[in-house]
Design a protein around this motif. Structure first.
Motif, PDB file in Angstrom:
ATOM      1  N   PHE A 131      42.231  47.576  35.040  1.00  0.00           N
ATOM      2  CA  PHE A 131      42.093  46.181  35.452  1.00  0.00           C
ATOM      3  C   PHE A 131      41.141  46.155  36.636  1.00  0.00           C
ATOM      4  CE2 PHE A 131      43.748  42.326  37.663  1.00  0.00           C
ATOM      5  CZ  PHE A 131      43.842  41.438  36.595  1.00  0.00           C
ATOM      6  N   ALA A 132      39.947  45.591  36.466  1.00  0.00           N
ATOM      7  CA  ALA A 132      38.905  45.653  37.491  1.00  0.00           C
ATOM      8  C   ALA A 132      38.674  44.281  38.101  1.00  0.00           C
ATOM      9  CB  ALA A 132      37.614  46.204  36.895  1.00  0.00           C
ATOM     10  N   LEU A 133      39.416  44.000  39.153  1.00  0.00           N
ATOM     11  CA  LEU A 133      39.325  42.717  39.854  1.00  0.00           C
ATOM     12  C   LEU A 133      38.810  42.904  41.288  1.00  0.00           C
ATOM     13  CD1 LEU A 133      39.966  39.633  39.917  1.00  0.00           C
ATOM     14  CD2 LEU A 133      42.276  40.249  40.670  1.00  0.00           C
ATOM     15  N   SER A 134      39.364  43.863  42.019  1.00  0.00           N
ATOM     16  CA  SER A 134      39.105  44.000  43.455  1.00  0.00           C
ATOM     17  C   SER A 134      37.694  44.507  43.751  1.00  0.00           C
ATOM     18  CB  SER A 134      40.119  44.961  44.079  1.00  0.00           C
ATOM     19  OG  SER A 134      41.421  44.448  44.001  1.00  0.00           O
ATOM     20  N   GLU A 135      37.176  44.038  44.877  1.00  0.00           N
ATOM     21  CA  GLU A 135      35.908  44.503  45.415  1.00  0.00           C
ATOM     22  C   GLU A 135      36.095  44.817  46.895  1.00  0.00           C
ATOM     23  OE1 GLU A 135      32.813  41.704  44.555  1.00  0.00           O
ATOM     24  OE2 GLU A 135      33.252  41.672  42.398  1.00  0.00           O
ATOM     25  N   LYS A 136      35.088  45.425  47.494  1.00  0.00           N
ATOM     26  CA  LYS A 136      35.190  45.829  48.895  1.00  0.00           C
ATOM     27  C   LYS A 136      35.521  44.652  49.796  1.00  0.00           C
ATOM     28  CE  LYS A 136      32.718  48.374  52.494  1.00  0.00           C
ATOM     29  NZ  LYS A 136      31.457  49.081  52.864  1.00  0.00           N
ATOM     30  N   GLU A 137      34.914  43.507  49.538  1.00  0.00           N
ATOM     31  CA  GLU A 137      35.147  42.317  50.362  1.00  0.00           C
ATOM     32  C   GLU A 137      35.887  41.227  49.599  1.00  0.00           C
ATOM     33  OE1 GLU A 137      34.549  42.479  53.475  1.00  0.00           O
ATOM     34  OE2 GLU A 137      33.418  44.353  53.405  1.00  0.00           O
ATOM     35  N   ALA A 138      36.480  41.581  48.477  1.00  0.00           N
ATOM     36  CA  ALA A 138      37.182  40.583  47.661  1.00  0.00           C
ATOM     37  C   ALA A 138      38.424  41.210  47.050  1.00  0.00           C
ATOM     38  CB  ALA A 138      36.259  40.044  46.566  1.00  0.00           C
ATOM     39  N   GLY A 139      39.507  41.233  47.850  1.00  0.00           N
ATOM     40  CA  GLY A 139      40.785  41.722  47.350  1.00  0.00           C
ATOM     41  C   GLY A 139      41.661  40.525  47.045  1.00  0.00           C
ATOM     42  N   SER A 140      42.444  40.115  48.037  1.00  0.00           N
ATOM     43  CA  SER A 140      43.261  38.913  47.861  1.00  0.00           C
ATOM     44  C   SER A 140      42.392  37.665  47.754  1.00  0.00           C
ATOM     45  CB  SER A 140      44.233  38.774  49.034  1.00  0.00           C
ATOM     46  OG  SER A 140      45.120  39.875  49.091  1.00  0.00           O
ATOM     47  N   ASP A 141      41.199  37.695  48.360  1.00  0.00           N
ATOM     48  CA  ASP A 141      40.289  36.556  48.311  1.00  0.00           C
ATOM     49  C   ASP A 141      39.354  36.709  47.112  1.00  0.00           C
ATOM     50  OD1 ASP A 141      38.651  34.406  48.786  1.00  0.00           O
ATOM     51  OD2 ASP A 141      37.708  35.230  50.590  1.00  0.00           O
ATOM     52  N   VAL A 142      39.843  36.307  45.950  1.00  0.00           N
ATOM     53  CA  VAL A 142      39.078  36.476  44.714  1.00  0.00           C
ATOM     54  C   VAL A 142      37.785  35.670  44.751  1.00  0.00           C
ATOM     55  CG1 VAL A 142      39.143  36.143  42.206  1.00  0.00           C
ATOM     56  CG2 VAL A 142      41.183  36.950  43.413  1.00  0.00           C
TER      57      VAL A 142
END
Length: 393
Positions: A131-142
């Motif tokens: 499941f690839a959702l998270s980014e370095k600057e986008a975790g909880s803040d999608v």
């Protein structure tokens, strides 16, 4: 053996009790494989996926009309699976969970052709999902997501980078979220089924964490995916992500409960066998207080978890509030329970390889992933405020 009395609660049917008994027996038969903590976590995960697939337990992660066990996917069965597997092996729970999380959006929003292409292989343990959702600057803040998806003839081109991706080093199939630009913020994101054999996909970094899991930073360079791999409609990726997490978030609580129940049993064994000042450790009132807190926490978590799972299985369209309560309480309480168990073991509790030491490493991440504890509090508070305002209207 962990307490089984909860299975008599009215949340469950006989099929759940039979399933739980079968999985528990299987775990005991495969104890050596489940308890191993080898040096090659990728190989260990692949082996566990194969074993669980061969035993048909991965079928619980996909719908029955695509090689699965129940249709729709039964959340109570998922929770039972994660609780029992976590009791025996954090890594076994992890690989089971990722098969469900990695394909949850496909089960809910994929085309029939995509479901037929991928879900039976995931259920059989022949394909590993992520499941690839998270980014370095986008975790909880999608809404801060920068990975992009642009339309081209016949499909989409995905560019960007994702991090903290579970199964990132071994996945054959990912559910990928990317900014497609239909609207600003979270409303301009789309979701895709993404085979990792796609040209331009690469693993740029392995991420080592305190409880070894195959986490990675991954990159997409001009990766083409066909139109039929879009999940749902363009611009609905946030809806897809939230629906998937809504279905599976209570299972994170179930995994935490499995860890907590194992810690409780380990603590009970220690307290009743260890002598201190000529009497069992369990005779001390402080020890009894700790054990009481553990038992209370376990049952409280179980009630919240299986309330949420039951509500989803009964057709309640959204269980965001219930799932948030289950995850928050179970993960935070399990952390406290395991810490008490380590304390009862004294110095032995921090020796690498001791079961409570392993549990101490395993539990910490559960309070962060799939929505940190702080995020769950926001979700719960907003639901309570909305309900109060609705009563006033």
């Amino acid at each position: 053996m962990a307490d089984q009395t909860y299975l008599s609660w009215p949340f469950f049917e006989q099929r759940h009790r039979s399933y739980a008994a079968d999985l528990e027996a299987w775990c005991r038969t495969h104890a050596d494989a489940l308890h191993a903590e080898g040096s090659d976590v990728d190989a260990d995960c692949r082996h566990l996926v194969k074993l669980l697939g061969q035993a048909d337990f991965l079928r619980a992660t996909v719908p029955s009309n695509h090689g699965g066990l129940n249709s729709p996917v039964d959340v109570r069965t998922l929770c039972l699976s994660r609780q029992i597997l976590a009791y025996h092996s954090g890594l076994a729970d992890f690989v089971f969970a990722m098969q469900g999380l990695g394909t949850g959006a496909i089960s809910l929003f994929g085309s029939e052709a995509i479901k037929q292409a991928y879900l039976p292989k995931v259920a059989a343990g022949e394909m590993i999902a992520g499941f690839a959702l998270s980014e370095k600057e986008a975790g909880s803040d999608v809404a801060a997501m920068t990975t992009s998806a642009r339309r081209v003839e016949g499909g989409w081109i995905i560019d960007g980078e994702k991090t903290w991706i579970s199964n990132g080093t071994i996945a054959d199939l990912l559910t990928v979220f990317a900014r497609s630009g239909e609207a600003p913020g979270a409303r301009g994101i789309s979701a895709f089924a993404f085979p990792t054999a796609t040209k331009g996909f690469s693993i740029t970094e392995r991420i080592d964490v305190i409880a070894p899991h195959p986490l990675a930073t991954i990159r997409f360079d001009e990766c083409f995916v066909p139109d039929d791999h879009l999940l749902g409609e363009a611009g609905q990726g946030f809806k897809v992500a939230m629906a998937t997490l809504d279905m599976l978030r209570s299972t994170v609580g179930a995994a935490a409960l499995g860890f907590a129940r194992r810690a409780t049993d380990e603590a009970l064994g220690r307290a009743t066998s260890r002598e201190l000042f000529g009497a069992p450790l369990s005779d001390l009132q402080l020890t009894q207080a700790a054990l009481a807190d553990m038992a209370l926490g376990n049952d409280s978590s179980a009630l919240l978890i299986y309330r949420a799972a039951w509500a989803k299985d009964q057709g309640q369209p959204r269980i965001t509030r219930e799932a948030a309560m289950a995850k928050l309480h179970a993960t935070d309480t399990a952390q406290l329970t395991i810490d008490k168990a380590v304390q009862l073991f004294g110095g032995a509790g921090v020796v690498r390889g001791n079961m409570v030491e392993r549990l101490y490493r395993e539990i910490r991440a559960l309070r962060i992933y799939e929505g940190a504890s702080e995020v769950q509090k926001v979700v719960i508070a907003r639901a309570a405020i909305a309900e109060a305002q609705g009563r006033k209207a």
